[in-house]
Design a protein around this motif. Structure first.
Motif, short mmCIF file in Angstrom:
data_model
loop_
_atom_site.label_atom_id
_atom_site.label_comp_id
_atom_site.label_asym_id
_atom_site.label_seq_id
_atom_site.Cartn_x
_atom_site.Cartn_y
_atom_site.Cartn_z
N GLY A 35 0.80 -1.21 0.00
CA GLY A 35 0.00 0.00 0.00
C GLY A 35 0.83 1.26 0.00
O GLY A 35 2.07 1.22 0.06
N PRO A 36 0.18 2.41 -0.03
CA PRO A 36 0.90 3.69 -0.16
C PRO A 36 1.72 4.07 1.06
O PRO A 36 2.57 4.96 0.98
N HIS A 37 1.48 3.43 2.20
CA HIS A 37 2.21 3.79 3.42
C HIS A 37 3.16 2.67 3.87
O HIS A 37 3.51 2.60 5.05
N ALA A 38 3.59 1.84 2.92
CA ALA A 38 4.48 0.73 3.26
C ALA A 38 5.80 1.23 3.86
O ALA A 38 6.33 0.63 4.80
N ALA A 39 6.33 2.33 3.32
CA ALA A 39 7.61 2.85 3.82
C ALA A 39 7.47 3.32 5.27
O ALA A 39 8.35 3.06 6.10
N GLU A 40 6.39 4.03 5.57
CA GLU A 40 6.18 4.51 6.94
C GLU A 40 6.02 3.34 7.91
O GLU A 40 6.54 3.35 9.04
N LEU A 41 5.29 2.31 7.47
CA LEU A 41 5.13 1.13 8.32
C LEU A 41 6.46 0.43 8.54
O LEU A 41 6.80 0.02 9.66
N ASN A 42 7.26 0.31 7.48
CA ASN A 42 8.57 -0.33 7.60
C ASN A 42 9.47 0.45 8.56
O ASN A 42 10.19 -0.14 9.37
N ASP A 43 9.42 1.79 8.49
CA ASP A 43 10.20 2.61 9.42
C ASP A 43 9.79 2.34 10.86
O ASP A 43 10.64 2.17 11.75
N ALA A 44 8.48 2.33 11.10
CA ALA A 44 7.98 2.14 12.46
C ALA A 44 8.35 0.76 12.99
O ALA A 44 8.78 0.62 14.15
N LEU A 45 8.22 -0.25 12.15
CA LEU A 45 8.55 -1.61 12.60
C LEU A 45 10.06 -1.78 12.76
O LEU A 45 10.51 -2.51 13.66
N ASN A 142 12.25 2.51 -0.07
CA ASN A 142 13.36 3.16 -0.77
C ASN A 142 14.62 2.30 -0.64
O ASN A 142 15.30 2.34 0.39
N THR A 143 14.91 1.55 -1.69
CA THR A 143 15.96 0.54 -1.65
C THR A 143 17.00 0.80 -2.72
O THR A 143 16.68 1.26 -3.82
N TYR A 144 18.27 0.47 -2.40
CA TYR A 144 19.37 0.60 -3.35
C TYR A 144 20.21 -0.67 -3.35
O TYR A 144 20.23 -1.41 -2.36
N VAL A 145 20.90 -0.91 -4.46
CA VAL A 145 22.00 -1.87 -4.48
C VAL A 145 23.28 -1.03 -4.55
O VAL A 145 23.53 -0.34 -5.54
N ALA A 165 13.80 6.37 7.65
CA ALA A 165 13.75 7.75 8.13
C ALA A 165 14.88 8.05 9.10
O ALA A 165 15.35 9.19 9.17
N ASP A 166 15.33 7.05 9.84
CA ASP A 166 16.36 7.29 10.86
C ASP A 166 17.66 6.56 10.59
O ASP A 166 18.50 6.44 11.47
#
Length: 253
Positions: A35-45, A142-145, A165-166
């Motif tokens: 979903g659109p907030h996957a990044a925010e959820l990943n940060d929180a977890l 937001n992923t990089y190799v 985010a952190d």
């Protein structure tokens, strides 16, 4: 009012043999990152000890064991020791590029050499090109190799990394395993991530789980200051310090 995102549904895996401690079993709790907030959820977890694998965030949830401890390096306070400084100078000729999360045949060939030399019986030993592509390319964040190349262009190291985010979360790194001219590449890749995080104003580099007493995990606590996640939250610790002696209670007067 509508919540920013719905509370995720969590699931638990069936117990399986622990890859780190013989004779024990492991179990994980996980949720989907979508979903659109996957990044925010990943940060929180991530701040409470979860790790990402493709579109899933997970953490250990074992019945009778809490040996897996989340650790992170405090990037802006990190000062390399003498051997780490020497290693950084040794590899300062490498060209480092943060690439979009798309796989290449060159990356996969390097991964196969790394797995064959370092983890021949591990869970990733049978990974094929499609598995590798799924690991790298199926990301909702937001992923990089990050690639490490010699002056002639040869790829000698790579790391799949998330920018949170952190901080930076190192998902998986691999490198040329048996090149005497490039010792300590795994350590160098971590050092480079710490430098990158500090320059970007990101306070932490997440290294995943550390298991005290597991030789294959000891490299994670060679970067100081380091923090671990416990019941009271994230706290700095010295993995080499002896445990505090038990003291007898003071008799009541």
């Amino acid at each position: 009012m509508t919540a920013q995102f719905r509370f995720p549904r969590f699931f638990v895996t069936t117990p399986s043999p622990c890859p780190y401690l013989p004779g024990r079993t492991e179990r994980k709790v996980f949720t989907e990152l979508a979903g659109p907030h996957a990044a925010e959820l990943n940060d929180a977890l991530g701040r409470i000890g979860f790790r990402r694998s493709q579109g899933v965030a997970y953490r250990p949830s074992c019945f009778d064991c809490s040996a897996c401890v989340s650790v992170r390096v405090v990037a802006d306070a990190f000062r390399p020791n003498a051997s780490q400084r020497k290693l950084m100078r040794r590899h300062d000729d490498l060209t480092i590029s943060a690439c979009k999360p798309w796989t290449t045949e060159e990356q996969f060939a390097l991964l196969r050499r790394y797995l064959a030399a370092r983890h021949p019986g591990g869970g990733m030993a049978d990974m094929d090109e499609q598995d590798f592509a799924d690991m790298v390319e199926q990301t909702p964040v937001n992923t990089y190799v990050v690639e490490y190349r010699e002056p002639g262009g040869r790829l000698v190291g790579a790391c799949l990394s998330d920018q949170q985010a952190d901080g930076l979360s190192m998902i998986y790194s691999f490198f040329e395993p048996d090149d005497d001219t490039r010792p300590g590449l795994g350590t160098y890749i971590i050092l480079d991530h710490i430098v990158r995080a500090a320059r970007a104003g990101l306070p932490y580099v997440y290294l995943g789980y550390w298991v005290k007493g597991s030789a294959r995990m000891q490299y994670k606590v060679r970067f100081k200051p380091i923090e671990r996640l416990g019941p009271a939250g994230w706290q700095r610790f010295d993995p080499d310090a002896a445990p505090a002696p038990l003291t007898a209670p003071t008799p009541a007067s």
